[in-house]
Design a protein around this motif. Structure first.
Motif, PDB file in Angstrom:
ATOM      1  N   GLN A   2       5.403 -13.390 -13.798  1.00 21.44           N
ATOM      2  CA  GLN A   2       6.846 -13.221 -13.651  1.00 21.44           C
ATOM      3  C   GLN A   2       7.585 -14.104 -14.672  1.00 21.44           C
ATOM      4  O   GLN A   2       8.563 -13.676 -15.278  1.00 21.44           O
ATOM      5  CB  GLN A   2       7.243 -13.623 -12.228  1.00 21.44           C
ATOM      6  N   GLU A   3       7.049 -15.304 -14.855  1.00 23.75           N
ATOM      7  CA  GLU A   3       7.617 -16.270 -15.801  1.00 23.75           C
ATOM      8  C   GLU A   3       7.535 -15.715 -17.232  1.00 23.75           C
ATOM      9  O   GLU A   3       8.497 -15.799 -18.002  1.00 23.75           O
ATOM     10  CB  GLU A   3       6.803 -17.579 -15.690  1.00 23.75           C
ATOM     11  N   GLU A   4       6.389 -15.135 -17.524  1.00 20.85           N
ATOM     12  CA  GLU A   4       6.170 -14.580 -18.851  1.00 20.85           C
ATOM     13  C   GLU A   4       7.138 -13.428 -19.143  1.00 20.85           C
ATOM     14  O   GLU A   4       7.717 -13.334 -20.218  1.00 20.85           O
ATOM     15  CB  GLU A   4       4.725 -14.069 -18.918  1.00 20.85           C
ATOM     16  N   ARG A   5       7.333 -12.619 -18.121  1.00 16.42           N
ATOM     17  CA  ARG A   5       8.233 -11.467 -18.246  1.00 16.42           C
ATOM     18  C   ARG A   5       9.666 -11.958 -18.497  1.00 16.42           C
ATOM     19  O   ARG A   5      10.374 -11.427 -19.352  1.00 16.42           O
ATOM     20  CB  ARG A   5       8.160 -10.676 -16.935  1.00 16.42           C
ATOM     21  N   PHE A   6      10.029 -12.977 -17.752  1.00 21.35           N
ATOM     22  CA  PHE A   6      11.370 -13.557 -17.893  1.00 21.35           C
ATOM     23  C   PHE A   6      11.553 -14.133 -19.300  1.00 21.35           C
ATOM     24  O   PHE A   6      12.543 -13.845 -19.978  1.00 21.35           O
ATOM     25  CB  PHE A   6      11.565 -14.647 -16.832  1.00 21.35           C
ATOM     26  N   GLN A  11      13.814 -14.108 -24.716  1.00 17.84           N
ATOM     27  CA  GLN A  11      13.582 -14.193 -26.164  1.00 17.84           C
ATOM     28  C   GLN A  11      14.151 -12.963 -26.872  1.00 17.84           C
ATOM     29  O   GLN A  11      14.737 -13.066 -27.949  1.00 17.84           O
ATOM     30  CB  GLN A  11      12.070 -14.301 -26.451  1.00 17.84           C
ATOM     31  N   GLU A  12      13.968 -11.830 -26.235  1.00 18.28           N
ATOM     32  CA  GLU A  12      14.483 -10.588 -26.817  1.00 18.28           C
ATOM     33  C   GLU A  12      16.016 -10.622 -26.906  1.00 18.28           C
ATOM     34  O   GLU A  12      16.595 -10.302 -27.946  1.00 18.28           O
ATOM     35  CB  GLU A  12      14.037  -9.393 -25.961  1.00 18.28           C
ATOM     36  N   ILE A  13      16.635 -11.085 -25.816  1.00 20.66           N
ATOM     37  CA  ILE A  13      18.112 -11.157 -25.812  1.00 20.66           C
ATOM     38  C   ILE A  13      18.584 -12.129 -26.890  1.00 20.66           C
ATOM     39  O   ILE A  13      19.526 -11.861 -27.637  1.00 20.66           O
ATOM     40  CB  ILE A  13      18.641 -11.585 -24.412  1.00 20.66           C
ATOM     41  N   LYS A  14      17.892 -13.251 -26.991  1.00 21.76           N
ATOM     42  CA  LYS A  14      18.262 -14.255 -28.001  1.00 21.76           C
ATOM     43  C   LYS A  14      18.189 -13.650 -29.410  1.00 21.76           C
ATOM     44  O   LYS A  14      19.111 -13.805 -30.211  1.00 21.76           O
ATOM     45  CB  LYS A  14      17.318 -15.463 -27.885  1.00 21.76           C
TER      46      LYS A  14
ATOM     47  N   SER B 114      15.329  -3.668 -24.375  1.00 14.04           N
ATOM     48  CA  SER B 114      14.342  -3.005 -23.519  1.00 14.04           C
ATOM     49  C   SER B 114      14.908  -2.960 -22.098  1.00 14.04           C
ATOM     50  O   SER B 114      15.939  -3.589 -21.818  1.00 14.04           O
ATOM     51  CB  SER B 114      13.048  -3.817 -23.516  1.00 14.04           C
ATOM     52  N   GLU B 115      14.217  -2.298 -21.216  1.00 13.93           N
ATOM     53  CA  GLU B 115      14.719  -2.183 -19.842  1.00 13.93           C
ATOM     54  C   GLU B 115      14.884  -3.568 -19.194  1.00 13.93           C
ATOM     55  O   GLU B 115      15.899  -3.873 -18.587  1.00 13.93           O
ATOM     56  CB  GLU B 115      13.762  -1.322 -19.019  1.00 13.93           C
ATOM     57  N   ASP B 116      13.841  -4.381 -19.363  1.00  9.24           N
ATOM     58  CA  ASP B 116      13.899  -5.745 -18.811  1.00  9.24           C
ATOM     59  C   ASP B 116      15.022  -6.554 -19.457  1.00  9.24           C
ATOM     60  O   ASP B 116      15.768  -7.274 -18.793  1.00  9.24           O
ATOM     61  CB  ASP B 116      12.575  -6.476 -19.052  1.00  9.24           C
ATOM     62  N   GLY B 117      15.105  -6.428 -20.785  1.00 12.15           N
ATOM     63  CA  GLY B 117      16.134  -7.177 -21.519  1.00 12.15           C
ATOM     64  C   GLY B 117      17.520  -6.782 -21.063  1.00 12.15           C
ATOM     65  O   GLY B 117      18.383  -7.636 -20.839  1.00 12.15           O
ATOM     66  N   GLU B 118      17.737  -5.500 -20.896  1.00 11.82           N
ATOM     67  CA  GLU B 118      19.049  -5.001 -20.481  1.00 11.82           C
ATOM     68  C   GLU B 118      19.401  -5.495 -19.073  1.00 11.82           C
ATOM     69  O   GLU B 118      20.513  -5.933 -18.805  1.00 11.82           O
ATOM     70  CB  GLU B 118      19.032  -3.480 -20.513  1.00 11.82           C
ATOM     71  N   ARG B 119      18.402  -5.429 -18.214  1.00 12.43           N
ATOM     72  CA  ARG B 119      18.595  -5.855 -16.826  1.00 12.43           C
ATOM     73  C   ARG B 119      18.955  -7.351 -16.761  1.00 12.43           C
ATOM     74  O   ARG B 119      19.886  -7.766 -16.077  1.00 12.43           O
ATOM     75  CB  ARG B 119      17.294  -5.593 -16.063  1.00 12.43           C
ATOM     76  N   LEU B 174      15.873  -9.527 -12.126  1.00  8.84           N
ATOM     77  CA  LEU B 174      14.863  -8.849 -12.933  1.00  8.84           C
ATOM     78  C   LEU B 174      13.855  -8.139 -12.025  1.00  8.84           C
ATOM     79  O   LEU B 174      13.458  -7.010 -12.285  1.00  8.84           O
ATOM     80  CB  LEU B 174      14.151  -9.894 -13.804  1.00  8.84           C
ATOM     81  N   GLU B 175      13.505  -8.825 -10.952  1.00  4.14           N
ATOM     82  CA  GLU B 175      12.534  -8.265 -10.008  1.00  4.14           C
ATOM     83  C   GLU B 175      13.104  -7.086  -9.239  1.00  4.14           C
ATOM     84  O   GLU B 175      12.484  -6.040  -9.126  1.00  4.14           O
ATOM     85  CB  GLU B 175      12.107  -9.345  -9.000  1.00  4.14           C
ATOM     86  N   LYS B 176      14.340  -7.316  -8.759  1.00  7.90           N
ATOM     87  CA  LYS B 176      14.960  -6.290  -7.909  1.00  7.90           C
ATOM     88  C   LYS B 176      15.481  -5.110  -8.718  1.00  7.90           C
ATOM     89  O   LYS B 176      15.701  -4.034  -8.180  1.00  7.90           O
ATOM     90  CB  LYS B 176      16.121  -6.894  -7.117  1.00  7.90           C
ATOM     91  N   GLY B 177      15.759  -5.386  -9.973  1.00  6.28           N
ATOM     92  CA  GLY B 177      16.281  -4.307 -10.811  1.00  6.28           C
ATOM     93  C   GLY B 177      17.767  -4.086 -10.625  1.00  6.28           C
ATOM     94  O   GLY B 177      18.333  -3.112 -11.066  1.00  6.28           O
ATOM     95  N   GLY B 178      18.418  -5.029  -9.963  1.00 11.54           N
ATOM     96  CA  GLY B 178      19.865  -4.902  -9.782  1.00 11.54           C
ATOM     97  C   GLY B 178      20.575  -5.920 -10.627  1.00 11.54           C
ATOM     98  O   GLY B 178      19.993  -6.485 -11.547  1.00 11.54           O
ATOM     99  N   HIS B 179      21.840  -6.132 -10.358  1.00  9.74           N
ATOM    100  CA  HIS B 179      22.559  -7.190 -11.057  1.00  9.74           C
ATOM    101  C   HIS B 179      23.449  -7.924 -10.077  1.00  9.74           C
ATOM    102  O   HIS B 179      23.720  -7.453  -8.981  1.00  9.74           O
ATOM    103  CB  HIS B 179      23.358  -6.655 -12.242  1.00  9.74           C
ATOM    104  N   LEU B 180      23.885  -9.078 -10.530  1.00 13.01           N
ATOM    105  CA  LEU B 180      24.695  -9.906  -9.651  1.00 13.01           C
ATOM    106  C   LEU B 180      26.062  -9.288  -9.445  1.00 13.01           C
ATOM    107  O   LEU B 180      26.544  -8.522 -10.270  1.00 13.01           O
ATOM    108  CB  LEU B 180      24.874 -11.297 -10.275  1.00 13.01           C
TER     109      LEU B 180
END
Lengths: 303, 186
Positions: A2-6, A11-14, B114-119, B174-180
């Motif tokens: 989970q940490e790695e994913r975060f 990093q991508e956003i940066k 990416s999806e994660d980045g956007e989220r 990120l886990e839930k796929g929602g936003h604040l």
């Protein structure tokens, strides 16, 4: 995992942020700075004079009302003010008492009887009426009464009266802004601001009370120096007041930007220093807020 | 820019050397604009905020005496941004009374994440400022805990707490796929 994913997503956003081309050219900034240099301070003397004139009208109005009330009991103010009729009007105290440090008050001046008011005298808040009604005559308007509500802070050991609609807000960042959550944990209070309570009516008018335990004069001076340095870093400039804003023997002063006035007052009780900061939008200078701020500070009593 | 060189430029700028001040602007304006964008300043306000920061630096450069210049610059940027947020809030209130609210423009649409980045970016934009600023400084500006503490004028322990809590919130999104909830934003 989970940490790695975060970390990967961060990093991508940066990277993406770093790829965004800069919108502002340095040349434009240089021009803006040069323009500022040519025009001098945007908060002009003319603007200051207009505000000062408005304040002057309030002062004269206050004095006139004070004179009218001196012989009678025309206001509906309840007997919470031990300074007699007119005690809350905008008749300032000693004009020499503007920027003098409280810790530097000459020995022959007794802060407890300088204006006939004893701030430190034990005055259980339970004896204070829940509501203090105050009449104000604002420029070009009919006389209007406001019910100031008693506020008691058990945490900071003071009580005073709040302008109707003014509420305690959670201080989340040491700047008096409202947060999303409840009271923060103790460890999230800044080094200097041991205890803080913030009150806001709107963006136009807010007050912060900071209580500090001061062990020595040097520590206090350091704290004040840091606080005023912060004001200046925020773009506030110090103004010399013709008359003190608040009545009573206290250190006080005024800072301002083109949009805001920031008054401060320092009161001492036992080993505690209370630093009160009033933020007032310049546009709100014509309303009841300056007087509401005076009520807040001048009605402060400590337990 | 080397620290020694920077100090010399700041000294010259404080003494009124315009060329030195121009060099400072050139060295830092991108960082200021980027940071302002990351903490939530609207695209339409970015130029004004960046200019205002340097105008304030120009006016108060003689007051800057110690510590890292970038620390002071970040503090000034935060304060200028907050002024804009206040104005924005007032504008919003006025708009509410008259016509439909103006859409707030951020740079999120063109980032091609990416999806994660956007989220995560979405969650970050809506994170409360008390968590957002330390997170942005730590992750995007490589600021240390001490530097963040200096910028935000708080204890290092407080910064650590805020980073931890902010990160937890972002991770949860990120886990839930929602936003604040947007109420948590500035």
């Amino acid at each position: 995992m989970q940490e790695e994913r975060f970390d990967k997503a961060m990093q991508e956003i940066k990277r993406k942020y770093n790829d965004i081309p800069t919108k502002t050219s340095s040349q434009e900034i240089i021009q803006a700075v040069q323009q500022e240099k040519r025009h001098g301070k945007r908060f002009s003397l003319k603007q200051f004079s207009a505000v000062a004139a408005t304040i002057g009208v309030f002062i004269i109005g206050g004095i006139l009302i004070g004179s009218l009330l001196s012989g009678g009991d025309e206001t509906s103010q309840e007997p919470v003010d031990d300074r007699g009729p007119g005690g809350n009007e905008w008749n300032s105290g000693d004009p020499d008492n503007d920027e003098t440090g409280m810790l530097n008050v000459p020995d022959d001046v007794d802060p407890e009887d300088g204006d006939g008011q004893n701030r430190d005298e034990p005055d259980p808040s339970t004896e204070r009426p829940a509501v203090m009604t105050k009449s104000m005559v604002l420029e070009g308007m009919e006389e209007r009464s406001y019910d100031f509500e008693l506020y008691e802070s058990e945490a900071l050991g003071f009580s005073t009266y709040l302008f109707p609609g003014m509420e305690l807000v959670v201080d989340t960042n040491g700047n008096g802004t409202q947060g999303e959550e409840g009271v923060e944990s103790e460890e999230e209070v800044s080094d200097f601001a041991e205890e803080v309570e913030s009150f806001a009516f709107s963006d136009f008018y807010s007050i912060r009370v900071i209580r500090l335990h001061v062990e020595n004069e040097v520590m206090w001076e350091d704290w004040l120096y840091d606080t005023f340095s912060r004001y200046e870093a925020e773009g506030y400039e110090r103004f010399v007041q013709d008359r003190p804003m608040f009545e009573g023997n206290m250190q006080q002063g005024l800072y301002g930007t083109s949009d805001y006035w920031r008054y401060y007052a320092v009161l001492e009780h036992d080993h505690w220093m209370y630093f009160v900061e009033v933020n007032l939008n310049i546009e709100a200078g014509d309303g009841p807020y300056p007087i509401a701020a005076q009520v807040f500070v001048e009605e402060l009593k400590f337990q | 820019m080397l620290e020694k060189e920077e100090r010399a430029l700041l000294q010259q700028a404080a003494e009124g050397d315009d060329q030195a001040f121009h060099e400072i602007i050139k060295a830092y304006h991108t960082t200021v604009e980027r940071f302002a964008r990351q903490i939530g300043v609207r695209e339409e306000d970015l130029q004004d905020v960046t200019q205002e920061v340097f105008i304030k630096v120009y006016r108060f450069i003689d007051k800057y005496t110690h510590g890292k210049f970038s620390t002071w610059l970040y503090s000034v940027t935060i304060n200028v941004a907050k002024d804009f947020f206040r104005k924005q809030k007032r504008e919003k209130e006025k708009w509410k009374k008259t016509v439909a609210e103006k859409p707030v423009m951020h740079y999120e649409d063109d980032m091609h994440l990416s999806e994660d980045g956007e989220r995560l970016h979405d969650a970050l934009l809506n994170l409360d400022e008390k968590y957002k600023i330390p997170i942005v400084l730590f992750y995007f500006h490589d600021a240390t805990i001490k530097e963040i503490a200096d910028i935000m004028r708080m204890r290092e322990a407080t910064v650590k707490t805020r980073l931890k809590r902010g990160k937890e919130r972002l991770k949860a999104c990120l886990e839930k796929g929602g936003h604040l909830d947007a109420r948590g934003a500035f």
